[in-house]
Each structure stands twice: as C-alpha cells, then as structure tokens.
Design a protein around this motif. Structure first.
Motif, PDB file in Angstrom:
ATOM      1  N   GLU A   1      33.153  52.077 -28.732  1.00  0.00           N
ATOM      2  CA  GLU A   1      32.138  51.597 -28.005  1.00  0.00           C
ATOM      3  C   GLU A   1      32.026  50.428 -28.330  1.00  0.00           C
ATOM      4  OE1 GLU A   1      30.263  52.119 -32.589  1.00  0.00           O
ATOM      5  OE2 GLU A   1      29.234  53.954 -32.392  1.00  0.00           O
ATOM      6  N   LEU A   2      32.788  49.269 -28.981  1.00  0.00           N
ATOM      7  CA  LEU A   2      33.161  47.660 -28.000  1.00  0.00           C
ATOM      8  C   LEU A   2      33.160  48.101 -26.940  1.00  0.00           C
ATOM      9  CD1 LEU A   2      34.688  47.039 -31.551  1.00  0.00           C
ATOM     10  CD2 LEU A   2      32.238  46.137 -30.520  1.00  0.00           C
ATOM     11  N   GLY A   3      34.208  49.307 -25.857  1.00  0.00           N
ATOM     12  CA  GLY A   3      34.645  49.137 -24.725  1.00  0.00           C
ATOM     13  C   GLY A   3      33.869  49.307 -23.796  1.00  0.00           C
ATOM     14  N   SER A   4      32.375  49.812 -23.944  1.00  0.00           N
ATOM     15  CA  SER A   4      31.416  50.075 -23.246  1.00  0.00           C
ATOM     16  C   SER A   4      30.598  49.083 -23.011  1.00  0.00           C
ATOM     17  CB  SER A   4      30.612  51.271 -23.680  1.00  0.00           C
ATOM     18  OG  SER A   4      30.502  51.339 -24.682  1.00  0.00           O
ATOM     19  N   GLU A   5      30.570  48.077 -23.922  1.00  0.00           N
ATOM     20  CA  GLU A   5      29.465  47.308 -24.384  1.00  0.00           C
ATOM     21  C   GLU A   5      30.285  45.861 -22.819  1.00  0.00           C
ATOM     22  OE1 GLU A   5      26.511  46.055 -25.531  1.00  0.00           O
ATOM     23  OE2 GLU A   5      25.974  47.997 -26.080  1.00  0.00           O
ATOM     24  N   GLU A   6      31.573  45.544 -23.629  1.00  0.00           N
ATOM     25  CA  GLU A   6      32.456  44.805 -22.186  1.00  0.00           C
ATOM     26  C   GLU A   6      32.297  44.767 -21.177  1.00  0.00           C
ATOM     27  OE1 GLU A   6      36.040  42.411 -24.089  1.00  0.00           O
ATOM     28  OE2 GLU A   6      36.216  44.572 -24.174  1.00  0.00           O
ATOM     29  N   LEU A   7      31.846  46.375 -20.348  1.00  0.00           N
ATOM     30  CA  LEU A   7      32.005  47.265 -19.515  1.00  0.00           C
ATOM     31  C   LEU A   7      30.729  46.655 -18.333  1.00  0.00           C
ATOM     32  CD1 LEU A   7      33.274  50.197 -18.664  1.00  0.00           C
ATOM     33  CD2 LEU A   7      34.182  48.301 -18.629  1.00  0.00           C
ATOM     34  N   LYS A   8      29.131  46.219 -19.511  1.00  0.00           N
ATOM     35  CA  LYS A   8      28.474  45.594 -18.990  1.00  0.00           C
ATOM     36  C   LYS A   8      28.932  44.005 -18.460  1.00  0.00           C
ATOM     37  CE  LYS A   8      25.834  48.615 -21.732  1.00  0.00           C
ATOM     38  NZ  LYS A   8      24.886  48.652 -23.222  1.00  0.00           N
ATOM     39  N   LYS A   9      29.636  43.028 -18.855  1.00  0.00           N
ATOM     40  CA  LYS A   9      29.858  41.944 -18.145  1.00  0.00           C
ATOM     41  C   LYS A   9      30.914  41.936 -17.248  1.00  0.00           C
ATOM     42  CE  LYS A   9      29.323  40.899 -22.733  1.00  0.00           C
ATOM     43  NZ  LYS A   9      30.179  40.496 -24.092  1.00  0.00           N
ATOM     44  N   LEU A  10      30.737  43.213 -16.286  1.00  0.00           N
ATOM     45  CA  LEU A  10      32.535  42.889 -15.778  1.00  0.00           C
ATOM     46  C   LEU A  10      31.747  43.889 -14.749  1.00  0.00           C
ATOM     47  CD1 LEU A  10      35.635  44.034 -17.807  1.00  0.00           C
ATOM     48  CD2 LEU A  10      34.600  41.836 -17.072  1.00  0.00           C
ATOM     49  N   LYS A  11      30.611  42.987 -13.399  1.00  0.00           N
ATOM     50  CA  LYS A  11      30.317  43.097 -12.694  1.00  0.00           C
ATOM     51  C   LYS A  11      30.701  43.079 -11.690  1.00  0.00           C
ATOM     52  CE  LYS A  11      26.003  45.514 -14.671  1.00  0.00           C
ATOM     53  NZ  LYS A  11      25.169  45.117 -14.584  1.00  0.00           N
ATOM     54  N   TRP A  12      30.688  43.324 -10.363  1.00  0.00           N
ATOM     55  CA  TRP A  12      31.770  42.829  -8.649  1.00  0.00           C
ATOM     56  C   TRP A  12      30.092  41.307  -8.984  1.00  0.00           C
ATOM     57  CZ3 TRP A  12      35.824  41.971  -7.524  1.00  0.00           C
ATOM     58  CH2 TRP A  12      37.084  43.227  -7.879  1.00  0.00           C
ATOM     59  N   GLU A  13      28.979  41.490  -8.688  1.00  0.00           N
ATOM     60  CA  GLU A  13      27.833  40.968  -8.528  1.00  0.00           C
ATOM     61  C   GLU A  13      28.104  39.509  -8.990  1.00  0.00           C
ATOM     62  OE1 GLU A  13      25.129  43.602 -10.441  1.00  0.00           O
ATOM     63  OE2 GLU A  13      27.118  43.960  -9.630  1.00  0.00           O
ATOM     64  N   HIS A  14      28.381  39.506 -10.729  1.00  0.00           N
ATOM     65  CA  HIS A  14      29.342  38.204 -11.060  1.00  0.00           C
ATOM     66  C   HIS A  14      30.199  37.659 -10.527  1.00  0.00           C
ATOM     67  CE1 HIS A  14      27.358  40.484 -14.961  1.00  0.00           C
ATOM     68  NE2 HIS A  14      26.331  39.723 -13.829  1.00  0.00           N
ATOM     69  N   VAL A  15      31.155  37.865 -10.444  1.00  0.00           N
ATOM     70  CA  VAL A  15      32.451  37.991  -9.353  1.00  0.00           C
ATOM     71  C   VAL A  15      31.699  37.224  -7.814  1.00  0.00           C
ATOM     72  CG1 VAL A  15      34.678  38.412  -8.467  1.00  0.00           C
ATOM     73  CG2 VAL A  15      34.146  39.361 -10.484  1.00  0.00           C
TER      74      VAL A  15
ATOM     75  N   ALA B   1      29.343  35.849  -7.092  1.00  0.00           N
ATOM     76  CA  ALA B   1      28.308  35.038  -6.898  1.00  0.00           C
ATOM     77  C   ALA B   1      29.252  33.983  -7.309  1.00  0.00           C
ATOM     78  CB  ALA B   1      27.723  34.711  -8.209  1.00  0.00           C
ATOM     79  N   LYS B   2      30.567  33.477  -8.056  1.00  0.00           N
ATOM     80  CA  LYS B   2      31.608  33.161  -8.954  1.00  0.00           C
ATOM     81  C   LYS B   2      32.086  32.683  -7.097  1.00  0.00           C
ATOM     82  CE  LYS B   2      32.372  33.789 -13.568  1.00  0.00           C
ATOM     83  NZ  LYS B   2      33.828  34.453 -14.590  1.00  0.00           N
ATOM     84  N   LEU B   3      32.542  33.631  -6.500  1.00  0.00           N
ATOM     85  CA  LEU B   3      33.288  32.727  -5.630  1.00  0.00           C
ATOM     86  C   LEU B   3      32.113  32.826  -4.325  1.00  0.00           C
ATOM     87  CD1 LEU B   3      35.849  34.108  -3.401  1.00  0.00           C
ATOM     88  CD2 LEU B   3      34.289  36.567  -2.644  1.00  0.00           C
TER      89      LEU B   3
END
Length: 429
Positions: free
Chosen positions: A399-413, A415-417
């Motif tokens: 359950e906790l792992g699935s919640e963390e995945l939502k924050k790990l998106k390539w569009e966020h990466v 944006a930083k790039l």
C-alpha cells in the motif's frame, strides 16, 4: 527550448534501463512542450514519434575539414572480441584485444566521405562505433543550428556530445546513468574511465541519477561539486498493474530480475535463498537474467543442494517480465552498487513488495521498502521470510509503495531538467 540529445538506444530496441530512461525523459519533455532532436546510431523505424529522430547511420561525414580531422585524431577505441552491453563487467572487458590511438592515416577516406552503417548493437566493434558516432555528432552540430543545448547520455554518447560542443559552441550537459566503478568495483577499465572523465570535465553541467552516483562523480572523477546535480529516474505509469496471469506452483516465489553480474550482487541472493529454504522449504527462488556470473551462480546453487527450489530463466523481456513480477511474492535487488535501479519501481507497480540494498540510488526515492546492506545475507533472509509469512507487513509495504509511485513521474523529472538547462545556458551567456 530545443535540445540536441545523444543516446545509444531507444525503445522498443533496448537492452537495459538506459533506453527506458531516455524514453521516459523524452516523454516528460513532450509534456512540457519542449522539443528534442534525438540522435541514435541506428534507427529501426518502429520508434514512437516522440522526438525529431536522427539516424546516425544516415549521416554523411566529410572528415576532410580540419576540425573533423582533429576530432578523429583524438579518438580512441577498443576492438572487443565479445558481444557487450553498455554496462560492462570486468570479466567481459578483459576480452578486449587491441587498443589504438587513431590518426587520419588510419582512416580509409571513403568511409567518411559517405555514410557509416552502425550496427545499433553492443558487439565486438562497440568502441570503434563510439568513436565514429562522435564524428556523426560533430557533423549534425555543423549542419544544424536549431538547438539551444546538447545532452549526452552515458559514456557511449559522451564523445559525440563533446564533438558537437566543439563544433557548435553550444553548452553540453552529460547524464551519468552508471559509472565504471558501478560496473567493475575498483578494477576499472581505464579507457572507459578516461572517456567518462573526459565527458564530465568537458560538460558545462553533469547530471547524476542519484546522490550515490553524484558522490562517485565528485570523488572518483574530480568534478567540482557545484557542477553536479541529481536527477532521479521515474516510472512511465504510476498505476498498479492488475495481472490475470497465475503462477503454476503452490509455493511462494522470490525473484531476482536483472543482469547476473558483479554489480547486481546475485551471489548474496543465492546465499540468502539457502537460509530461507532451510527455514521453510515451501519457497521457490527465481533468478531471471543473464550475465558473466550465471554459470558461477548455477554451480553455487548445486553446491548448496537447493537446485530443486531454485530456477534460472535466462534473459526475459516484454510480457515475460510482467508475468514474472505478477507471480512473485517478493522482489529482491541486492545490488553492490546501483546508480538508480528502475526494476524495484516496476515490481511495486505489480503490487509486489521489494527488498533493496542500501547501496542503490532508488533507495533515495523509494522510502517504504525494506532496505538491507547487500552483504548482510542474514538480514536479507530475515526480510524475505517476514514478507512471506506475515501478511500484515507485506500488505503495508504494498500500500505504501503504490502511494509513493504517484510522486515519481517523468514529467516532474523533466521539469527539473528544464531548470538545469536554463541555468546552464544563462551561465554561458
């Protein structure tokens, strides 16, 4: 912004995480309406239309120009007698047969007045192709001026990035997905280390896929700390995969999926398997992958007398990978040195709890996973046993792992790039 990006592979034709990361990054750039000119040694024609693709095999090189002669003269290559992947282990690299410094007298002029056909693979002429790819980079940079910055992925593309910078004068960002210290420990292959170091020092900015990798870049390659930033990898889709695929055995299944090389720590997985099976014989272990340590692992499993509970699948791809995750009750990544490690994120997507080594970059972003030192076989065995036998623990990590995945998106990466690009361009002007 328009980016001239050099890679060595792009889906669906990939051999590891490098191509997957390039795909995710380009897709993330698209999300922010950024344009990418993506260069690969060989296009296959079935790549998804995400970038302005350039086929290195279709570029005509005119090496007569003085700058091209200078670039070629400074290039080096290894003639390797075995088929290789971009993440080479020490035993594989020991098979090289010749190391040559090229001058223009070595070159058959007809090769560079026409096109050079790249294999698009990791074969015996890999290092020669790396050198020729650099000339392709120079030619593209000379012929095109419609880009603002250059981005080169890993050592295979670093010489191309350097050459493009020399010709165009545009700033260069190099992206370190793995280093020679990850692949080989302290027994580094000197020519590859030199290529990596040259790329990092020629770059205006260096991207590392984790803080772990950033520290290696600073300490082992002498790159100033202010010049190196962290850009973690992500997942293409954060949704949980609900597979209908069913396992055909009654026992619980524990899986290792990756290259069977020094870097991935397969021997520690085998030793932990023995300890778990001694406590509970109703468990099966799977080692999925290929690599230079495969035969040694098969021999060790036989010595431990656990072959009836231990399976070697060979290299898996496509649906077979998804099926393996789907039937696994635990996924283990005991890497000795893992710059990042996308596989645990894929396991989490399949609702499989994971155990990862503290010596992995993914441990920096996947906080709700069991983390052990790769060498601590007892801790690894205890963690496997707990996840298999205590449903509450297993459910919590799912359950906790699935919640963390939502924050790990390539569009966020991405944006930083883009921010890194903007700062790098501003510093040069």
């Amino acid at each position: 912004m328009r980016v001239l990006m050099f890679g060595w592979e792009f889906p669906p034709h990939i051999s590891g995480g490098l191509g997957t990361a390039c795909y995710g990054l380009v897709k993330g750039m698209n999300h922010h309406n950024q344009e990418v000119i993506f260069v690969v040694p060989k296009l296959w024609g079935d790549e998804e239309n995400l970038a302005d693709f350039v086929n290195g095999s279709a570029i005509s090189i005119n090496y007569r120009e003085k700058k091209f002669k200078k670039i070629w003269k400074n290039l080096t290559y290894l003639e390797v007698s075995s088929f290789l992947v971009p993440y080479l282990g020490p035993e594989e690299f020991q098979k090289f047969t010749d190391y040559t410094i090229h001058d223009k007298v070595d070159v058959d002029e007809s090769i560079f007045t026409n096109k050079y056909e790249f294999s698009g693979k990791y074969g015996k002429n890999l290092m020669e192709e790396v050198s020729r790819y650099a000339l392709v980079g120079a030619q593209i940079a000379r012929d095109r001026s419609d880009f603002d910055i250059i981005h080169a992925h890993d050592w295979l593309a670093f010489p191309a990035g350097i050459a493009a910078k020399e010709i165009s004068g545009k700033p260069l960002v190099v992206h370190v997905h793995a280093t020679e210290f990850d692949r080989s420990g302290e027994s580094v292959n000197k020519p590859v280390y030199n290529i990596e170091r040259a790329g990092m020092h020629a770059a205006d900015h260096v991207l590392a896929v984790s803080a772990l990798t950033r520290n290696i870049v600073i300490k082992k390659y002498g790159v100033p700390a202010h010049k190196v930033s962290v850009l973690h990898n992500a997942v293409l889709d954060a949704s949980i995969i609900k597979s209908a695929y069913q396992k055909k055995v009654p026992e619980k299944i524990v899986t290792f999926l990756g290259r069977i090389t020094f870097q991935k720590g397969p021997e520690y997985f085998v030793e932990a398997a023995k300890k778990v099976i001694d406590r509970d014989p109703n468990v099966r272990f799977v080692m999925a992958g290929s690599g230079d340590l495969l035969n040694r692992m098969i021999q060790r499993v036989a010595e431990l007398r656990i072959a009836n509970k231990f399976h070697f699948t060979g290299f898996l791809k496509g649906d077979d990978v998804d099926h393996m995750y789907a039937i696994s009750d635990v996924y283990v990544m005991p890497s000795v040195s893992e710059p990042f490690g996308i596989a645990p994120l894929e396991a989490v997507r399949h609702n499989t709890p994971v155990i990862i080594s503290k010596q992995s970059g993914v441990a920096e972003v996947l906080r709700n996973a069991i983390k052990i030192d790769f060498w601590d076989v007892d801790a690894m065995a205890d963690a496997i046993f707990a996840l298999l036998h205590y449903e509450g623990i297993s459910k919590m990590f799912k359950e906790l792992g699935s919640e963390e995945l939502k924050k790990l998106k390539w569009e966020h990466v991405a944006a930083k790039l883009i921010t890194v690009y903007e700062k790098t361009i501003a510093q040069q002007s």
